[in-house]
Design a protein around this motif. Structure first.
Motif, PDB file in Angstrom:
ATOM      1  N   ALA A   6     -35.846 -65.779 -16.669  1.00  0.00           N
ATOM      2  CA  ALA A   6     -35.639 -64.335 -16.698  1.00  0.00           C
ATOM      3  C   ALA A   6     -36.367 -63.735 -17.889  1.00  0.00           C
ATOM      4  N   GLY A   7     -36.645 -62.452 -17.798  1.00  0.00           N
ATOM      5  CA  GLY A   7     -37.206 -61.741 -18.934  1.00  0.00           C
ATOM      6  C   GLY A   7     -38.706 -61.686 -18.915  1.00  0.00           C
ATOM      7  N   LYS A   8     -39.241 -60.642 -19.553  1.00  0.00           N
ATOM      8  CA  LYS A   8     -40.678 -60.451 -19.642  1.00  0.00           C
ATOM      9  C   LYS A   8     -41.169 -60.912 -21.013  1.00  0.00           C
ATOM     10  N   ARG A  22     -36.785 -55.249 -31.571  1.00  0.00           N
ATOM     11  CA  ARG A  22     -35.899 -54.739 -32.624  1.00  0.00           C
ATOM     12  C   ARG A  22     -36.384 -53.392 -33.114  1.00  0.00           C
ATOM     13  N   ASN A  23     -37.700 -53.276 -33.311  1.00  0.00           N
ATOM     14  CA  ASN A  23     -38.251 -51.998 -33.759  1.00  0.00           C
ATOM     15  C   ASN A  23     -37.990 -50.900 -32.748  1.00  0.00           C
ATOM     16  N   MET A  24     -38.147 -51.235 -31.452  1.00  0.00           N
ATOM     17  CA  MET A  24     -37.975 -50.205 -30.424  1.00  0.00           C
ATOM     18  C   MET A  24     -36.525 -49.755 -30.325  1.00  0.00           C
ATOM     19  N   ALA A  41     -40.308 -50.548 -21.898  1.00  0.00           N
ATOM     20  CA  ALA A  41     -39.095 -49.755 -21.678  1.00  0.00           C
ATOM     21  C   ALA A  41     -38.056 -50.569 -20.933  1.00  0.00           C
ATOM     22  N   LYS A  42     -38.520 -51.299 -19.909  1.00  0.00           N
ATOM     23  CA  LYS A  42     -37.585 -52.085 -19.103  1.00  0.00           C
ATOM     24  C   LYS A  42     -37.001 -53.248 -19.896  1.00  0.00           C
ATOM     25  N   ALA A  43     -37.777 -53.794 -20.827  1.00  0.00           N
ATOM     26  CA  ALA A  43     -37.263 -54.872 -21.669  1.00  0.00           C
ATOM     27  C   ALA A  43     -36.275 -54.339 -22.696  1.00  0.00           C
ATOM     28  N   LEU A  44     -36.501 -53.098 -23.118  1.00  0.00           N
ATOM     29  CA  LEU A  44     -35.686 -52.485 -24.175  1.00  0.00           C
ATOM     30  C   LEU A  44     -34.300 -52.092 -23.671  1.00  0.00           C
TER      31      LEU A  44
END
Lengths: 167, 60
Positions: A6-8, A22-24, A41-44
């Protein structure tokens, strides 16, 4: 096979990826609205949601968990002290992603991530989509109306508070 | 070195190129300001999406 992967990766190694996210998250809580690429955006979004869930829990351990992730102490405290009360009363889904065209230069799809704050939800109640859903099921409509009334009251209170602050 | 024996005819050249066309994006028009908008995108002119104002757009 990509089973259970899972995950990008976002084209970064793990430490770079962690730093970017973390920065986002920090920027999102600071500005309440940020524009980035759609993939980022989708990961954030799920990370931001988890931070907010921690903030809603509100105990010292939760605060320390957020402090260990968010890059700026003052932003972490802002989340616990200010943002928490301004967020909509729901179980997750505290933010939304809007597609915002493609970037000049590399044509990357861009997105705007927004925190859904109580005062700004006034407009979203009048969306045609919600109305259609409400017509479909009368039971849902009633509950939604109740929720809307409650939200309106909350909004009014917020406005009063803002007005008193200004004066 | 391997080289083509015959020149490709205009017909064969043009048949190869028959797939080189571009496709139009599915542009629709913003119900509020009538600017062209991509599907599932915010209108970057007036900042509306699904009939609600979602982002603040600075007017030049």
């Amino acid at each position: 096979m990509r089973h259970r992967k899972a995950g990008k990766k976002l084209g970064r190694d793990s430490s770079h990826r962690r730093a970017v996210l973390r920065n986002m998250v920090t920027s999102l809580f600071r500005h309440e609205e940020i524009s980035t690429t759609l993939a980022k955006a989708k990961a954030l979004q799920p990370i931001a949601d988890k931070m907010i869930t921690l903030a809603k829990r509100g105990d010292l351990h939760a605060r320390r968990q957020v402090l260990s992730y968010v890059m700026d102490k003052t932003i972490a405290h802002k989340l616990f002290d200010e943002l928490k009360s301004r967020l909509l009363d729901r179980q997750g889904g505290y933010s939304r992603i809007l597609r915002a065209g493609n970037r000049n230069g590399d044509n990357a799809p861009m997105a705007i991530v927004q925190l859904l704050l109580a005062g700004e939800d006034k407009k979203s109640k009048k969306t045609p989509k919600k109305d259609i859903k409400a017509k479909k099921t009368s039971k849902k409509k009633k509950t939604e109306e109740k929720a809307e009334v409650a939200e309106k009251e909350a909004v009014k209170e917020d406005n009063k508070e803002e007005a008193s602050k200004e004066s | 070195m391997a080289v083509p024996k015959k020149k490709k005819s205009k017909s064969r050249r043009d048949k190869r190129r028959s797939h080189h066309h571009l496709t139009m994006p599915n542009v629709s028009f913003c119900p509020k300001c009538h600017e062209p908008v991509l599907p599932h995108h915010v209108c970057m002119n007036c900042g509306t999406y699904n009939g609600e104002s979602v982002i603040h757009v600075e007017k030049e």
